[in-house]
Design an enzyme around this catalytic site. Structure first.
Site, PDB file in Angstrom:
ATOM      1  N   LYS A   1       0.825  -1.215   0.000  1.00 59.93           N
ATOM      2  CA  LYS A   1       0.000   0.000   0.000  1.00 59.93           C
ATOM      3  C   LYS A   1       0.865   1.273   0.000  1.00 59.93           C
ATOM      4  CE  LYS A   1      -4.051  -2.117   2.249  1.00 59.93           C
ATOM      5  NZ  LYS A   1      -5.045  -1.980   3.356  1.00 59.93           N
TER       6      LYS A   1
ATOM      7  N   PHE B   1     -15.985   3.488   6.537  1.00 61.85           N
ATOM      8  CA  PHE B   1     -14.620   3.875   6.164  1.00 61.85           C
ATOM      9  C   PHE B   1     -14.342   3.750   4.658  1.00 61.85           C
ATOM     10  CE2 PHE B   1     -14.606  -0.525   7.789  1.00 61.85           C
ATOM     11  CZ  PHE B   1     -14.083  -1.220   6.694  1.00 61.85           C
TER      12      PHE B   1
ATOM     13  N   THR C   1      -5.735  -6.889  10.784  1.00 63.83           N
ATOM     14  CA  THR C   1      -5.993  -5.642  10.042  1.00 63.83           C
ATOM     15  C   THR C   1      -5.414  -4.432  10.771  1.00 63.83           C
ATOM     16  OG1 THR C   1      -8.054  -6.650   9.294  1.00 63.83           O
ATOM     17  CG2 THR C   1      -7.830  -4.283   8.973  1.00 63.83           C
TER      18      THR C   1
ATOM     19  N   ARG D   1       2.196  -6.532   9.167  1.00 66.55           N
ATOM     20  CA  ARG D   1       1.511  -5.341   9.681  1.00 66.55           C
ATOM     21  C   ARG D   1       2.082  -4.907  11.026  1.00 66.55           C
ATOM     22  NH1 ARG D   1      -4.467  -7.040   7.433  1.00 66.55           N
ATOM     23  NH2 ARG D   1      -4.417  -5.739   5.570  1.00 66.55           N
TER      24      ARG D   1
ATOM     25  N   HIS E   1      -2.168  -5.405   1.538  1.00 65.04           N
ATOM     26  CA  HIS E   1      -3.478  -6.022   1.332  1.00 65.04           C
ATOM     27  C   HIS E   1      -3.245  -7.450   0.862  1.00 65.04           C
ATOM     28  CE1 HIS E   1      -7.426  -6.959  -0.422  1.00 65.04           C
ATOM     29  NE2 HIS E   1      -6.728  -7.477  -1.410  1.00 65.04           N
TER      30      HIS E   1
END
Ligand code: ATP
Ligand code: MG
Length: 136
Positions: A12, A60, A94, A105, A118
């Protein structure tokens, strides 16, 4: 029995911006993934909206699509045994604050929006998402 699959991974904007793509690609290789295809692209907000259509009704959604289209991303076809699930495991939760040690992450994510990667969440969605980025 082996169960070779392909899944879509996206590095990302927050991670590309910090120049983490080589490190993240190394993490994939060290975890048994082969990078079959990759390209660096900058998608429009409309493309992000199509990509994340499943989240259309979420509060969101707008921020998510604005974010994914805010800067360059790296999209990849990853292949290995059980690729879909193994990639989700390697990515972690997440929200980076809830991700386990050693996950991407946890290592690279900044916040729930800027969570660096992702990954497709099912084999069915992997096919749709790979098609979206590589077969048009
Ligand atoms: P991704 O689809 O990006 O791999 P994911 O499958 O772990 O992430 P999803 O539920 O599909 O999570 O959400 C898609 C993205 O939307 C997340 O990566 C995150 O950036 C954002 N998101 C999810 N939940 C929230 C939330 N409660 N508040 C803000 N952003 C969120
Ligand atoms: Mg998802």
């Amino acid at each position: 029995m082996s169960n070779i699959q392909q899944t879509l991974s996206i590095i990302k904007p927050d991670a590309v911006e910090r120049n983490l793509q080589d490190q993240i690609k190394k993490d994939f290789k060290n975890n048994g993934f082969e990078i079959i295809k990759e390209k660096k692209i900058h998608i429009s907000k409309e493309e992000a909206e199509r990509f994340y259509k499943v989240h259309e009704t979420k509060p969101f959604y707008n921020d998510l699509c604005a974010y994914l289209s805010s800067g360059p991303i790296v999209v990849m076809t990853l292949e290995r045994d059980n690729a879909v699930m193994e990639n989700r495991k390697l990515m972690g939760a997440t929200n980076p604050t809830e991700a386990e040690d050693g996950t991407l992450r946890k290592k690279y994510g900044i916040s729930i929006d800027k969570n660096s990667v992702h990954g497709s969440d099912s084999l069915e969605n992997a096919k749709i998402e790979l098609d979206f980025f590589f077969n048009n």
